[in-house]
Design an enzyme around this catalytic site. Structure first.
Site, PDB file in Angstrom:
ATOM      1  N   GLU A 148     -10.866 -10.328   0.900  1.00 24.04           N
ATOM      2  CA  GLU A 148     -11.752 -11.432   1.288  1.00 24.04           C
ATOM      3  C   GLU A 148     -12.874 -10.943   2.199  1.00 24.04           C
ATOM      4  OE1 GLU A 148      -8.229 -13.548   2.527  1.00 24.04           O
ATOM      5  OE2 GLU A 148      -8.714 -15.220   1.207  1.00 24.04           O
ATOM      6  N   ALA A 163      -4.550 -10.250   6.168  1.00 26.48           N
ATOM      7  CA  ALA A 163      -4.298 -10.903   7.453  1.00 26.48           C
ATOM      8  C   ALA A 163      -2.923 -10.445   7.933  1.00 26.48           C
ATOM      9  CB  ALA A 163      -4.346 -12.416   7.267  1.00 26.48           C
ATOM     10  N   GLU A 166      -1.298 -13.327  -1.866  1.00 27.21           N
ATOM     11  CA  GLU A 166      -0.779 -14.413  -1.031  1.00 27.21           C
ATOM     12  C   GLU A 166       0.263 -15.294  -1.703  1.00 27.21           C
ATOM     13  OE1 GLU A 166      -3.978 -13.548  -1.215  1.00 27.21           O
ATOM     14  OE2 GLU A 166      -4.869 -13.537   0.796  1.00 27.21           O
ATOM     15  N   GLY A 188      -6.677 -10.798   3.082  1.00 24.77           N
ATOM     16  CA  GLY A 188      -7.850 -10.890   3.958  1.00 24.77           C
ATOM     17  C   GLY A 188      -8.777  -9.681   3.860  1.00 24.77           C
TER      18      GLY A 188
HETATM   19  N1  CAA Z   1       0.107  -7.501   8.093  1.00 26.56           N
HETATM   20  C1  CAA Z   1       0.794  -6.874   9.064  1.00 26.56           C
HETATM   21  N2  CAA Z   1       1.172  -5.590   8.999  1.00 26.56           N
HETATM   22  C2  CAA Z   1       0.840  -4.913   7.878  1.00 26.56           C
HETATM   23  C3  CAA Z   1       0.134  -5.504   6.822  1.00 26.56           C
HETATM   24  C4  CAA Z   1      -0.241  -6.867   6.978  1.00 26.56           C
HETATM   25  N3  CAA Z   1      -0.958  -7.506   6.033  1.00 26.56           N
HETATM   26  N4  CAA Z   1      -0.010  -4.584   5.844  1.00 26.56           N
HETATM   27  C5  CAA Z   1       0.570  -3.462   6.297  1.00 26.56           C
HETATM   28  N5  CAA Z   1       1.091  -3.639   7.525  1.00 26.56           N
HETATM   29  C6  CAA Z   1       1.807  -2.681   8.350  1.00 26.56           C
HETATM   30  C7  CAA Z   1       3.239  -2.509   7.873  1.00 26.56           C
HETATM   31  O1  CAA Z   1       4.066  -3.531   8.392  1.00 26.56           O
HETATM   32  C8  CAA Z   1       3.575  -1.157   8.422  1.00 26.56           C
HETATM   33  O2  CAA Z   1       3.869  -1.287   9.800  1.00 26.56           O
HETATM   34  P1  CAA Z   1       5.135  -0.475  10.431  1.00 26.56           P
HETATM   35  O3  CAA Z   1       4.780   0.969  10.254  1.00 26.56           O
HETATM   36  O4  CAA Z   1       5.114  -0.908  11.852  1.00 26.56           O
HETATM   37  O5  CAA Z   1       6.320  -0.880   9.657  1.00 26.56           O
HETATM   38  C9  CAA Z   1       2.265  -0.408   8.327  1.00 26.56           C
HETATM   39  O6  CAA Z   1       1.233  -1.393   8.200  1.00 26.56           O
HETATM   40  C10 CAA Z   1       2.188   0.480   7.089  1.00 26.56           C
HETATM   41  O7  CAA Z   1       2.472  -0.316   5.951  1.00 26.56           O
HETATM   42  P2  CAA Z   1       3.578   0.081   4.854  1.00 26.56           P
HETATM   43  O8  CAA Z   1       4.677   0.869   5.463  1.00 26.56           O
HETATM   44  O9  CAA Z   1       3.944  -1.181   4.131  1.00 26.56           O
HETATM   45  O10 CAA Z   1       2.701   1.037   3.929  1.00 26.56           O
HETATM   46  P3  CAA Z   1       2.913   1.324   2.380  1.00 26.56           P
HETATM   47  O11 CAA Z   1       2.012   2.456   2.039  1.00 26.56           O
HETATM   48  O12 CAA Z   1       4.353   1.453   2.031  1.00 26.56           O
HETATM   49  O13 CAA Z   1       2.357  -0.003   1.624  1.00 26.56           O
HETATM   50  C11 CAA Z   1       0.833  -1.817   1.247  1.00 26.56           C
HETATM   51  C12 CAA Z   1       1.011  -0.355   1.711  1.00 26.56           C
HETATM   52  C13 CAA Z   1       1.125  -1.914  -0.263  1.00 26.56           C
HETATM   53  C14 CAA Z   1      -0.619  -2.205   1.491  1.00 26.56           C
HETATM   54  C15 CAA Z   1       1.795  -2.736   2.025  1.00 26.56           C
HETATM   55  O14 CAA Z   1       1.640  -2.455   3.427  1.00 26.56           O
HETATM   56  C16 CAA Z   1       1.560  -4.206   1.834  1.00 26.56           C
HETATM   57  O15 CAA Z   1       1.943  -4.736   0.791  1.00 26.56           O
HETATM   58  N6  CAA Z   1       0.974  -4.868   2.837  1.00 26.56           N
HETATM   59  C17 CAA Z   1       0.777  -6.306   2.787  1.00 26.56           C
HETATM   60  C18 CAA Z   1      -0.352  -6.694   1.837  1.00 26.56           C
HETATM   61  C19 CAA Z   1      -0.482  -8.198   1.785  1.00 26.56           C
HETATM   62  O16 CAA Z   1       0.396  -8.910   1.327  1.00 26.56           O
HETATM   63  N7  CAA Z   1      -1.652  -8.699   2.237  1.00 26.56           N
HETATM   64  C20 CAA Z   1      -1.947 -10.106   2.248  1.00 26.56           C
HETATM   65  C21 CAA Z   1      -1.644 -10.701   3.587  1.00 26.56           C
HETATM   66  S1  CAA Z   1      -1.780 -12.435   3.590  1.00 26.56           S
HETATM   67  C22 CAA Z   1      -3.414 -12.793   3.816  1.00 26.56           C
HETATM   68  O17 CAA Z   1      -4.262 -11.903   3.883  1.00 26.56           O
HETATM   69  C23 CAA Z   1      -3.734 -14.236   3.930  1.00 26.56           C
HETATM   70  C24 CAA Z   1      -5.158 -14.605   4.032  1.00 26.56           C
HETATM   71  O18 CAA Z   1      -5.885 -14.629   3.061  1.00 26.56           O
HETATM   72  C25 CAA Z   1      -5.673 -15.091   5.277  1.00 26.56           C
END
Ligand code: CAA
Length: 258
Positions: free
Chosen positions: A111, A63, A131, A108
């Site tokens: 999920e 998400a 999360e 998400g």
């Molecule tokens: N939300 C918003 N933006 C996201 C995102 C997310 N979940 N995951 C990645 N992005 C964006 C980054 O902010 C980045 O944007 P910018 O270029 O504008 O900075 C772009 O995607 C590329 O991401 P990274 O630079 O971080 O890429 P990376 O290769 O270095 O890392 C990754 C990849 C390990 C997947 C890392 O992006 C990451 O950890 N993302 C978050 C994963 C996460 O925590 N997901 C759970 C979200 S909470 C949820 O989902 C709740 C629910 O159940 C409802």
């Protein structure tokens, strides 16, 4: 639509999450468009749906953290409901849905893959529920579906320790059915979809419905669901065709979805 692309290949529909710059993160608009895309598929023609991510890096990285970061309690619960409603629609979709997981499937994203009927993935896929490390619980079904698929012990380790797992581990614990080199993933998804689509469509739909509805019922009630749907098949052309082909030793079958 800005963030969803849809393509039909014969009787197989493909939904692409199309927000690759944000690793296909699921914001409200993506969820809304996914919902609309599901509603607009012609189920008279399409017999199997594939969901995948655009690009070679992510199925969906979760998400949208930016959108969620400032939500007050009530709106956070509403956001969770929005995701859950769409994912329930996918889970209960009349036709089978295959998740072709082409990279990160976190939060998400994991999920989303879990509300699909079948998951296959590429070798670079990573699954996880990160999360708790963000100060929240999984909110799009992760606290419920993961333990149903892989068992409570493994699910709790993944969720409570926020441990991501790679494709080989996901395969080992039964979170995905098959792992392919990335270049072969979509062909494999289409092949599996084609095999499902070659069977009698009403029987396929009824079998999915029976498995879904029976799952949360006591076994004596669950088998009653099965009995009714089994009986319904005998009112179809395709039951006569399928059994007729067997009895006549005929390979070709003409299933007409009636
Ligand atoms: N939300 C918003 N933006 C996201 C995102 C997310 N979940 N995951 C990645 N992005 C964006 C980054 O902010 C980045 O944007 P910018 O270029 O504008 O900075 C772009 O995607 C590329 O991401 P990274 O630079 O971080 O890429 P990376 O290769 O270095 O890392 C990754 C990849 C390990 C997947 C890392 O992006 C990451 O950890 N993302 C978050 C994963 C996460 O925590 N997901 C759970 C979200 S909470 C949820 O989902 C709740 C629910 O159940 C409802």
């Amino acid at each position: 639509m800005d963030f969803i692309r849809y393509e039909a290949k014969g009787s197989v529909g493909i939904i692409y999450l199309n927000r690759p710059k944000a690793l296909n993160a699921l914001n409200s608009q993506v969820l809304q468009e996914l919902d609309l895309a599901m509603d607009s598929i012609d189920l008279e023609i399409i017999r199997v749906l594939i969901i995948t991510g655009e690009g070679d890096k992510a199925f969906a990285a979760g998400a949208d953290i930016g959108e969620m970061s400032t939500l007050p309690r009530k709106r956070a619960a509403e956001f969770s409901k929005k995701g859950n409603d769409v994912f329930l629609k996918i889970e209960n979709y009349p036709i089978p849905v295959i998740a072709a997981v082409n990279g990160y499937a976190l939060g998400g994203g994991c999920e989303l893959s879990m509300c699909c009927d079948i998951r296959i993935c590429s070798e670079n896929a990573v699954f996880g529920q990160p999360e708790t490390g963000l100060g929240i619980t999984p909110g799009f079904g992760g606290t419920q579906r993961l333990e149903r698929i892989v068992g409570a012990g493994r699910a709790k380790e993944m969720v409570l320790a926020a441990t991501n797992i790679k494709a080989d581990e996901a395969y080992r614990i039964g979170l995905v059915n098959h792992v392919y080199p990335q270049a072969e993933l979509m062909d494999a998804a289409l092949k599996l979809a084609g095999k499902i689509a070659s069977n009698a469509p009403i029987a396929v739909r009824h079998a999915k419905k029976s498995m879904n509805e029976g799952y949360s019922l006591p076994i004596d009630e669950a088998v009653e669901v099965e009995e009714e749907l089994f009986g319904d098949c005998f009112q179809t052309h395709d039951q006569k065709e399928g059994m007729g082909a067997f009895l006549e030793k005929r390979k070709e079958k003409n299933f007409i979805n009636q």
